[in-house]
Design a protein around this motif. Structure first.
Motif, PDB file in Angstrom:
ATOM      1  N   LYS A  65       0.928  -0.991   0.115  1.00  0.00           N
ATOM      2  CA  LYS A  65       0.041   0.011  -0.086  1.00  0.00           C
ATOM      3  C   LYS A  65       0.868   1.150  -0.046  1.00  0.00           C
ATOM      4  O   LYS A  65       0.482   2.208  -0.676  1.00  0.00           O
ATOM      5  CB  LYS A  65      -0.828  -0.036   1.044  1.00  0.00           C
ATOM      6  CG  LYS A  65      -2.107  -1.164   1.001  1.00  0.00           C
ATOM      7  CD  LYS A  65      -2.901  -1.142   2.363  1.00  0.00           C
ATOM      8  CE  LYS A  65      -4.027  -2.183   2.336  1.00  0.00           C
ATOM      9  NZ  LYS A  65      -4.889  -2.315   3.455  1.00  0.00           N
ATOM     10  N   MET A  67      -9.190   2.129  -3.898  1.00  0.00           N
ATOM     11  CA  MET A  67      -7.826   1.628  -3.368  1.00  0.00           C
ATOM     12  C   MET A  67      -7.798   0.207  -3.989  1.00  0.00           C
ATOM     13  O   MET A  67      -6.646  -0.322  -4.114  1.00  0.00           O
ATOM     14  CB  MET A  67      -7.676   1.304  -1.956  1.00  0.00           C
ATOM     15  CG  MET A  67      -7.046   2.657  -1.499  1.00  0.00           C
ATOM     16  SD  MET A  67      -5.513   3.313  -2.057  1.00  0.00           S
ATOM     17  CE  MET A  67      -4.518   2.057  -1.321  1.00  0.00           C
ATOM     18  N   GLU A 126      -5.509   0.625  -7.095  1.00  0.00           N
ATOM     19  CA  GLU A 126      -4.360   1.153  -7.084  1.00  0.00           C
ATOM     20  C   GLU A 126      -3.198   0.391  -7.790  1.00  0.00           C
ATOM     21  O   GLU A 126      -2.106   1.030  -8.468  1.00  0.00           O
ATOM     22  CB  GLU A 126      -3.764   1.232  -5.455  1.00  0.00           C
ATOM     23  CG  GLU A 126      -2.444   1.770  -5.294  1.00  0.00           C
ATOM     24  CD  GLU A 126      -2.240   3.245  -5.667  1.00  0.00           C
ATOM     25  OE1 GLU A 126      -1.082   3.739  -5.916  1.00  0.00           O
ATOM     26  OE2 GLU A 126      -3.215   4.102  -5.527  1.00  0.00           O
TER      27      GLU A 126
END
Length: 540
Positions: free
Chosen positions: A229, A285, A288
């Protein structure tokens, strides 16, 4: 007025149905099998969990995986001839002139005037052809009828007597055909089957089992993409969809499945275009990783927007991060109906979210986003389902284990096939199975295989019948007896139609001679199939 006793009797009679052949599944194989059963003079009932017939053929997979079209015969070829006839009509071209369409197909031109076949089509056209088959052959179809998988099958002396659906209907038959993508009837009959990838050692194969760092298509990460992340920070956790587990040693077995997706029908025609909807659950997300792929220079987004008539596409998975929801379908084959619904909904949210993300997220590369925003869902397809395909692409679920198992050796022409009933020709084709982190610390996909079959190959009758000790009146033309990697070639819609027709022919023969399905005289079956213009070997 009916008395209470009469009402009970009427209700019981209403829920009981009988035919020579009962087919479970409204897929292309199921419909074609029913047509052939009728042609053989047998009564037939199709019990379909789905409202819409035709399976993937009518649910977005319009850019047909033909392989070698010369070995597609019988009623399967009739289907593609009907497609050709449809597009010969001027009113079939609503959004595009016929001469503007071009002639791009997969392995063959889209339109073959000489053979009067067409291999590329819109979803609603395929569904209408299936419904025409139903009407012309006066087929009896029970829709939205789901097999009661735990206690919905009665067997006696190794034969299915009847099946029961969740609504309480009972269907009695002499022969049964499981034409579902999942193999639910086969499993309920306690026929042996396999889920996942066998080890290469089981059938002395090369391309089965785990295949880490084997890249045969373009669906892998060819740049060093960080999986975390926060890039470089392992403690931040991994991005969505990346497994913390290593894939295992190459060639070893697992119970994992090649990825599923929806084959979307998109259009760039403004008058027929609907903007991509925001899904019920959406988290930017989740995508991503795709941004990192774009930012690393990948530019092949539109390579599998394969053209079908009327300014539409059959849009398939392409590249390292795409419509395949890798690793999220492992439980699907054995799951309850409720759990399958959850899995399907999760796939729908993921894929709708992917489209919404690319169209709307401000972090997208501007040139790609501007080009992408020209596309949307086709307003005139899947009109009662929010213009979203009816059927998720179940590329593989259960696979029967019969007395004969199709392996890569038969597909690659290294072994002869006994008692052929049809032919395949597509490559050994498996989509990715898992996404993981390499020892070097970068994200990678595993499981994508594409090995060309050198020539068309035969498929054995024994691959669609269970072992005699397990069930004597069931045929399985879709979840047939095959290794994982051989199934990657067999699992094409034209082949399912071919095997559906052959299954119905064999079922009719077994009824006529009052014998078990395993005891059908192959010479008689072969002669019938050849008369039906089926192709069994390259020599016929």
């Amino acid at each position: 007025m009916l008395s209470c006793m009469s009402l009970v009797a009427y209700s019981q009679h209403k829920n009981k149905h009988q035919a020579d052949i009962v087919i479970y599944g409204g897929t292309s194989a199921g419909v074609i099998a029913a047509v052939q059963a009728t042609k053989m003079g047998k009564s037939v009932i199709v019990v379909s969990p789905d409202l819409h017939l035709g399976g993937l053929s009518a649910s977005g997979l319009g850019f047909t995986d033909t392989g070698d079209k010369s070995v597609i015969g019988g009623l399967a070829r009739t289907f593609y001839q009907r497609v050709y006839q449809h597009y010969q009509q001027a009113n079939a071209w609503n959004w595009q002139k016929k001469e503007e369409y071009g002639n791009k197909g997969q392995g063959t031109p889209a339109i073959d005037g000489k053979d009067r076949t067409m291999w590329i089509f819109e979803p609603h056209v395929a569904e209408q052809i299936m419904e025409d088959f139903v009407k012309e052959n006066k087929l009896t179809i029970y829709r939205n009828e789901w097999l009661a998988r735990k206690a919905g099958l009665e067997m006696k002396d190794g034969k299915i007597i009847n099946i029961k659906t969740l609504s309480g209907k009972i269907f009695t038959g002499k022969m049964f055909i499981d034409a579902t993508y999942e193999g639910d009837l086969m499993a309920a009959a306690k026929v042996s089957y396999h889920v996942g990838r066998e080890a290469n050692a089981v059938y002395q194969e090369k391309w089965n089992g785990v295949q880490a760092m084997v890249f045969q298509h373009s669906h892998y990460f060819n740049n060093k993409i960080d999986p975390y992340k926060t890039p470089g920070d392992k403690t931040s956790g991994m991005l969505t969809g990346i497994s913390a587990d290593q894939p295992g040693l190459n060639g070893t077995a697992d119970r994992k499945l090649q990825a599923y997706c929806y084959r979307m029908c998109l259009t760039d025609r403004p008058e027929n275009r609907i903007e991509f909807p925001k899904p019920d659950r959406y988290n930017p997300m989740d995508y991503e990783l795709l941004l990192r792929v774009f930012n690393a220079g990948w530019n092949e987004l539109f390579n599998k927007y394969d053209p079908i008539p009327n300014h539409k596409t059959d849009t398939n998975n392409h590249g390292p991060f795409s419509t395949d929801f890798i690793g999220m379908n492992y439980d699907y084959p054995e799951a309850t109906y409720a759990k399958r619904k959850e899995i399907i909904k999760t796939h729908e949210n993921y894929q709708k979210g992917l489209m919404y993300f690319m169209a709307n997220d401000p972090r997208m590369p501007k040139d790609i986003q501007q080009r992408f925003k020209k596309w949307g869902l086709a307003k005139d397809e899947f009109k009662d389902n929010g213009n979203w395909p009816y059927q998720i692409y179940v590329r593989e679920a259960r696979r029967m284990i019969g007395d004969f198992v199709m392996t890569e050796h038969e597909v690659l022409g290294k072994k002869e096939v006994p008692n052929p009933i049809g032919m395949g020709s597509y490559a050994l084709d498996s989509h990715n199975v898992q996404r993981y982190v390499t020892h070097e610390g970068y994200v990678q996909n595993e499981g994508d295989i594409g090995v060309k079959a050198p020539k068309p190959y035969s498929i054995s009758y024994q691959a669609i019948v269970p072992k005699k000790t397990e069930c004597k009146n069931l045929l399985v033309p879709v979840c047939l007896s095959s290794s994982h990697i051989a199934y990657g070639s067999v699992r094409m819609e034209p082949v399912f139609m071919i095997l559906g027709e052959s299954a119905a022919t064999a079922a009719a023969l077994a009824i006529d001679h009052k014998i078990n399905i395993q005891d059908v005289n192959y010479s008689q079956l072969k002669n019938l199939l050849l008369n039906q213009k089926q192709y069994l070997t390259l020599a016929n």
